[in-house]
Write a protein that holds these residues in place. Structure first.
Motif, PDB file in Angstrom:
ATOM      1  N   LYS A 192       0.813  -1.213   0.000  1.00  0.00           N
ATOM      2  CA  LYS A 192       0.000   0.000   0.000  1.00  0.00           C
ATOM      3  C   LYS A 192       0.851   1.269   0.000  1.00  0.00           C
ATOM      4  O   LYS A 192       0.457   2.276  -0.592  1.00  0.00           O
ATOM      5  CB  LYS A 192      -0.934   0.005   1.213  1.00  0.00           C
ATOM      6  CG  LYS A 192      -2.096  -0.958   1.109  1.00  0.00           C
ATOM      7  CD  LYS A 192      -2.991  -0.854   2.335  1.00  0.00           C
ATOM      8  CE  LYS A 192      -4.179  -1.803   2.219  1.00  0.00           C
ATOM      9  NZ  LYS A 192      -5.068  -1.716   3.420  1.00  0.00           N
ATOM     10  N   ILE A 193       2.003   1.215   0.677  1.00  0.00           N
ATOM     11  CA  ILE A 193       2.829   2.420   0.744  1.00  0.00           C
ATOM     12  C   ILE A 193       3.873   2.472  -0.370  1.00  0.00           C
ATOM     13  O   ILE A 193       4.461   3.532  -0.605  1.00  0.00           O
ATOM     14  CB  ILE A 193       3.531   2.544   2.112  1.00  0.00           C
ATOM     15  CG1 ILE A 193       4.550   1.421   2.305  1.00  0.00           C
ATOM     16  CG2 ILE A 193       2.526   2.556   3.239  1.00  0.00           C
ATOM     17  CD1 ILE A 193       5.349   1.538   3.595  1.00  0.00           C
ATOM     18  N   MET A 194       4.073   1.363  -1.080  1.00  0.00           N
ATOM     19  CA  MET A 194       5.105   1.338  -2.112  1.00  0.00           C
ATOM     20  C   MET A 194       4.546   1.525  -3.517  1.00  0.00           C
ATOM     21  O   MET A 194       5.190   2.141  -4.363  1.00  0.00           O
ATOM     22  CB  MET A 194       5.897   0.030  -2.049  1.00  0.00           C
ATOM     23  CG  MET A 194       6.833  -0.066  -0.860  1.00  0.00           C
ATOM     24  SD  MET A 194       8.334  -0.964  -1.259  1.00  0.00           S
ATOM     25  CE  MET A 194       9.079   0.093  -2.475  1.00  0.00           C
ATOM     26  N   ARG A 220       5.801   4.720  -7.246  1.00  0.00           N
ATOM     27  CA  ARG A 220       6.167   4.765  -8.667  1.00  0.00           C
ATOM     28  C   ARG A 220       5.627   6.037  -9.315  1.00  0.00           C
ATOM     29  O   ARG A 220       6.344   6.732 -10.043  1.00  0.00           O
ATOM     30  CB  ARG A 220       5.610   3.529  -9.385  1.00  0.00           C
ATOM     31  CG  ARG A 220       6.239   2.222  -8.952  1.00  0.00           C
ATOM     32  CD  ARG A 220       5.780   1.072  -9.812  1.00  0.00           C
ATOM     33  NE  ARG A 220       4.341   0.886  -9.767  1.00  0.00           N
ATOM     34  CZ  ARG A 220       3.692  -0.093 -10.392  1.00  0.00           C
ATOM     35  NH1 ARG A 220       4.371  -0.953 -11.134  1.00  0.00           N
ATOM     36  NH2 ARG A 220       2.388  -0.209 -10.290  1.00  0.00           N
ATOM     37  N   GLU A 221       4.368   6.325  -9.025  1.00  0.00           N
ATOM     38  CA  GLU A 221       3.768   7.539  -9.580  1.00  0.00           C
ATOM     39  C   GLU A 221       4.413   8.788  -8.985  1.00  0.00           C
ATOM     40  O   GLU A 221       4.633   9.770  -9.690  1.00  0.00           O
ATOM     41  CB  GLU A 221       2.265   7.538  -9.295  1.00  0.00           C
ATOM     42  CG  GLU A 221       1.538   8.761  -9.824  1.00  0.00           C
ATOM     43  CD  GLU A 221       0.065   8.745  -9.467  1.00  0.00           C
ATOM     44  OE1 GLU A 221      -0.618   9.756  -9.744  1.00  0.00           O
ATOM     45  OE2 GLU A 221      -0.408   7.729  -8.910  1.00  0.00           O
ATOM     46  N   LEU A 276       7.952  13.455 -10.281  1.00  0.00           N
ATOM     47  CA  LEU A 276       9.090  14.356 -10.079  1.00  0.00           C
ATOM     48  C   LEU A 276      10.007  14.364 -11.292  1.00  0.00           C
ATOM     49  O   LEU A 276      10.600  15.393 -11.644  1.00  0.00           O
ATOM     50  CB  LEU A 276       9.882  13.946  -8.837  1.00  0.00           C
ATOM     51  CG  LEU A 276       9.151  14.064  -7.492  1.00  0.00           C
ATOM     52  CD1 LEU A 276      10.038  13.570  -6.364  1.00  0.00           C
ATOM     53  CD2 LEU A 276       8.725  15.507  -7.240  1.00  0.00           C
ATOM     54  N   LEU A 277      10.122  13.225 -11.964  1.00  0.00           N
ATOM     55  CA  LEU A 277      10.983  13.154 -13.139  1.00  0.00           C
ATOM     56  C   LEU A 277      10.334  13.798 -14.364  1.00  0.00           C
ATOM     57  O   LEU A 277      11.029  14.335 -15.230  1.00  0.00           O
ATOM     58  CB  LEU A 277      11.324  11.689 -13.447  1.00  0.00           C
ATOM     59  CG  LEU A 277      12.312  11.012 -12.496  1.00  0.00           C
ATOM     60  CD1 LEU A 277      12.379   9.519 -12.783  1.00  0.00           C
ATOM     61  CD2 LEU A 277      13.694  11.635 -12.629  1.00  0.00           C
ATOM     62  N   VAL A 296      16.557   6.280  -7.877  1.00  0.00           N
ATOM     63  CA  VAL A 296      15.508   6.051  -6.880  1.00  0.00           C
ATOM     64  C   VAL A 296      14.299   5.400  -7.542  1.00  0.00           C
ATOM     65  O   VAL A 296      13.696   4.470  -6.996  1.00  0.00           O
ATOM     66  CB  VAL A 296      15.105   7.378  -6.201  1.00  0.00           C
ATOM     67  CG1 VAL A 296      13.909   7.167  -5.276  1.00  0.00           C
ATOM     68  CG2 VAL A 296      16.274   7.953  -5.423  1.00  0.00           C
ATOM     69  N   TYR A 297      13.940   5.871  -8.725  1.00  0.00           N
ATOM     70  CA  TYR A 297      12.794   5.310  -9.448  1.00  0.00           C
ATOM     71  C   TYR A 297      13.023   3.841  -9.781  1.00  0.00           C
ATOM     72  O   TYR A 297      12.101   3.017  -9.663  1.00  0.00           O
ATOM     73  CB  TYR A 297      12.565   6.114 -10.722  1.00  0.00           C
ATOM     74  CG  TYR A 297      11.335   5.714 -11.498  1.00  0.00           C
ATOM     75  CD1 TYR A 297      10.064   5.974 -11.017  1.00  0.00           C
ATOM     76  CD2 TYR A 297      11.460   5.068 -12.731  1.00  0.00           C
ATOM     77  CE1 TYR A 297       8.936   5.607 -11.735  1.00  0.00           C
ATOM     78  CE2 TYR A 297      10.342   4.699 -13.454  1.00  0.00           C
ATOM     79  CZ  TYR A 297       9.082   4.972 -12.954  1.00  0.00           C
ATOM     80  OH  TYR A 297       7.966   4.595 -13.656  1.00  0.00           O
ATOM     81  N   ASP A 298      14.238   3.487 -10.188  1.00  0.00           N
ATOM     82  CA  ASP A 298      14.559   2.089 -10.487  1.00  0.00           C
ATOM     83  C   ASP A 298      14.414   1.223  -9.236  1.00  0.00           C
ATOM     84  O   ASP A 298      13.912   0.086  -9.313  1.00  0.00           O
ATOM     85  CB  ASP A 298      15.976   1.981 -11.045  1.00  0.00           C
ATOM     86  CG  ASP A 298      16.109   2.605 -12.421  1.00  0.00           C
ATOM     87  OD1 ASP A 298      15.072   2.789 -13.085  1.00  0.00           O
ATOM     88  OD2 ASP A 298      17.246   2.918 -12.829  1.00  0.00           O
ATOM     89  N   HIS A 299      14.851   1.732  -8.093  1.00  0.00           N
ATOM     90  CA  HIS A 299      14.697   0.985  -6.856  1.00  0.00           C
ATOM     91  C   HIS A 299      13.218   0.775  -6.508  1.00  0.00           C
ATOM     92  O   HIS A 299      12.822  -0.296  -6.039  1.00  0.00           O
ATOM     93  CB  HIS A 299      15.399   1.724  -5.706  1.00  0.00           C
ATOM     94  CG  HIS A 299      16.864   1.466  -5.629  1.00  0.00           C
ATOM     95  ND1 HIS A 299      17.760   2.058  -6.486  1.00  0.00           N
ATOM     96  CD2 HIS A 299      17.607   0.682  -4.797  1.00  0.00           C
ATOM     97  CE1 HIS A 299      18.984   1.653  -6.191  1.00  0.00           C
ATOM     98  NE2 HIS A 299      18.918   0.816  -5.180  1.00  0.00           N
ATOM     99  N   VAL A 300      12.426   1.794  -6.770  1.00  0.00           N
ATOM    100  CA  VAL A 300      10.989   1.671  -6.509  1.00  0.00           C
ATOM    101  C   VAL A 300      10.371   0.610  -7.403  1.00  0.00           C
ATOM    102  O   VAL A 300       9.574  -0.222  -6.950  1.00  0.00           O
ATOM    103  CB  VAL A 300      10.289   3.032  -6.715  1.00  0.00           C
ATOM    104  CG1 VAL A 300       8.770   2.862  -6.655  1.00  0.00           C
ATOM    105  CG2 VAL A 300      10.739   4.029  -5.654  1.00  0.00           C
TER     106      VAL A 300
END
Length: 322
Positions: free
Chosen positions: A194-196, A200-201, A206-207, A226-230
């Motif tokens: 729910k928090i993860m 992504r959005e 931000l990007l 950071v986006y890749d980690h998400v």
């Protein structure tokens, strides 16, 4: 006090009172960060007036738990993320609200269960990027939050694999420990998802957004990391959910097989008991037998029935059939 002042990318001052922030933010060469932990509505109102924060953003901080998101206002961004914290083996996320202006970053923590010191250490470790101002500070915060979530997902994956192996361990099959572990893990996995998933959005926004605060060619690769980690974490959490579903199905199948085995054994015992019952019932004990017509014969047969029943109960209980 969790406060910092950067001037032209150099840390000049920290630990100063929040009342001095309004003096520093007037200088465009300054970058200010300060942290609030469980602030009162009055304190938030004062901060909102000093920095010109939108009233809706301030209301979101005071309201119930928000979905991880990023809201874009005319003069600032409002971001909500969640840190990970455990209480009695259960995940208890910590809400972190962030106000981002041109030269100020304000973090508002729900409670002190989120280690803001880890964020500060990341800033110090990458001090060479401090010249990027607020973009650098926001990256350090998001990186710390996402890394903590990623580590949690990795730990949940290890627990799920341990559950798969425990399915065939006799000491756990015969008790309720496995079921308790399955319940706790499924509950934590659902909360993490729910928090993860909205992250992504959030990072993707931000990007993509054409904002002067975020649109930084130097910091863009760091935000992409950071986006890749998400993405990796969200894909991983989905695989964990599938794994837990398979564990649950396997557990139910095991219980069905076990029930069939118990039913076969109980039926066998019933057949054994049925034989003397049928014989004695057929003859009705009309023929002489030891103790026939005597008081001690009645008590002997009663005690024999009771002892046999208790003995069968003990045997069934020992084999976990009852």
């Amino acid at each position: 006090m969790h406060t910092r002042l950067y001037r032209n990318g150099v840390l000049e001052k920290e630990g100063f009172p929040i009342e001095e922030v309004s003096d520093y933010v007037r200088d465009p060469d300054n970058t200010v960060w300060f942290d609030l932990c469980s602030p009162s509505p009055h304190e938030l109102g004062l901060i909102g007036e000093e920095l010109g924060l939108h009233e809706l953003a301030v209301q979101d901080v005071l309201g119930d738990h928000q979905r991880p998101k990023v809201d874009v206002y005319d003069n600032h961004l409002f971001i909500t993320v969640y840190g990970v914290h455990f209480h009695d083996e259960t995940l208890d996320p910590v809400e972190i609200n962030v106000f981002v202006t041109k030269n100020a970053l304000v973090t508002v923590r729900e409670n002190d269960h989120f280690d803001i010191g880890e964020v500060v250490r990341r800033w110090d470790a990458a001090a060479r990027l401090a010249t990027r101002g607020v973009t650098f500070l926001l990256y350090g915060l998001l990186d710390a939050v996402v890394d903590a979530q990623f580590d949690l997902v990795q730990d949940l994956d290890g627990q799920a694999e341990a559950l798969e192996e425990a399915l065939f361990e006799e000491q756990l099959r015969s008790g309720r420990e496995l079921q308790r572990r399955m319940y706790v893990l499924r509950k934590n996995t659902t909360r993490v998802r729910k928090i993860m998933m909205p992250m992504r959005e959030l990072v993707g926004t931000l990007l993509r957004r054409d904002q002067d605060i975020i649109d930084d060619g130097v910091m863009a690769p760091y935000y992409q990391d950071v986006y890749d980690h998400v993405l990796r974490a969200t894909e991983w959490i989905d695989s964990i959910r599938d794994m837990l579903a398979n564990v649950r199905e396997t557990r139910l199948a095991q219980q069905g097989f076990r029930l069939n085995e118990i039913m076969k054994r109980v039926t066998s015992w019933a057949a054994i008991i049925a034989v003397p019952t049928a014989i004695s019932g057929f003859y009705g004990q009309n023929v002489p037998y030891p103790g026939s017509g005597e008081t001690w014969g009645f008590w002997t047969s009663s005690v024999l029935v009771a002892v046999t029943s208790v003995g069968l109960y003990v045997v069934f209980k020992k084999k976990d059939w009852l």
